[in-house]
Design a protein around this motif. Sequence first.
Motif, PDB file in Angstrom:
ATOM      1  N   ASP A   1      46.914  80.663  31.635  1.00 57.73           N
ATOM      2  CA  ASP A   1      47.744  81.482  30.523  1.00 57.73           C
ATOM      3  C   ASP A   1      49.162  80.991  30.960  1.00 57.73           C
TER       4      ASP A   1
ATOM      5  N   THR B   1      49.995  78.842  23.641  1.00 62.64           N
ATOM      6  CA  THR B   1      50.594  79.544  24.893  1.00 62.64           C
ATOM      7  C   THR B   1      50.756  80.471  24.156  1.00 62.64           C
ATOM      8  N   GLY B   2      50.464  81.219  24.267  1.00 66.38           N
ATOM      9  CA  GLY B   2      50.226  82.874  24.128  1.00 66.38           C
ATOM     10  C   GLY B   2      52.307  83.014  24.032  1.00 66.38           C
TER      11      GLY B   2
ATOM     12  N   THR C   1      46.927  84.284  21.134  1.00 67.94           N
ATOM     13  CA  THR C   1      45.438  83.774  21.988  1.00 67.94           C
ATOM     14  C   THR C   1      44.880  84.978  22.727  1.00 67.94           C
ATOM     15  N   THR C   2      46.258  85.789  22.870  1.00 64.53           N
ATOM     16  CA  THR C   2      46.056  87.298  23.252  1.00 64.53           C
ATOM     17  C   THR C   2      44.902  88.070  22.758  1.00 64.53           C
TER      18      THR C   2
END
Length: 196
Positions: free
Chosen positions: A9, A95-96, A165-166
């Motif tokens: 990440d 990408t978060g 994403t988290t």
Amino acid sequence: MDNDYFSIDAILAENQKVQCKFKQRIPEMGHLGGGSERDITPLHKRQIPIWLAYIIIYSDWADFDIPQPFSNKVRNALRAEPRSVRLSNLVGAGTGWYVFGKTIMDMLGDEQGVEMSEMLVTTFKGRLVDVIDQAQHFAALGPVGGGGGGGIDSAPQMFREGLDTTERELFVLAQESARRMKKWYEESSGGTKRVS
């Protein structure tokens, strides 16, 4: 992001680009960011990957602009209603948003860094209850609950599609936790109803 050296990440976040405005002439570096000029001139703007921007910014050769995913427009929308913002659309390439935000936060000065940190934490807290609630709801529905139900529950569906994403990782963990809890409860009660 020294302690994130091996984090995928973090690597993806550092590949994101930031707009840098150069303060001085840098000879033979016009190729940075895909430029066709030979030299970089003062006040010239270039999109530079964060991993390279660290060196350029800390060497005081350039300043950078806060990226669009953290612009005033996005901040105002998050202040108004954090759950209405589709974080997944703000940062590309897997990408978060939170990881990218932490990367930007680390590059900012104290005051701006604290402000960015507060925005990230407030957004996370404002969305967390819905993430867990929906994960438990879908875990209770079982395999049938994963399909699109036409136009039914479109707001929750839109929220899930906009998860960072988290948040997606937390969603999956909360779903699995709810499934295990249900299984444990069914096995411990032995399928019989208890009479009080």
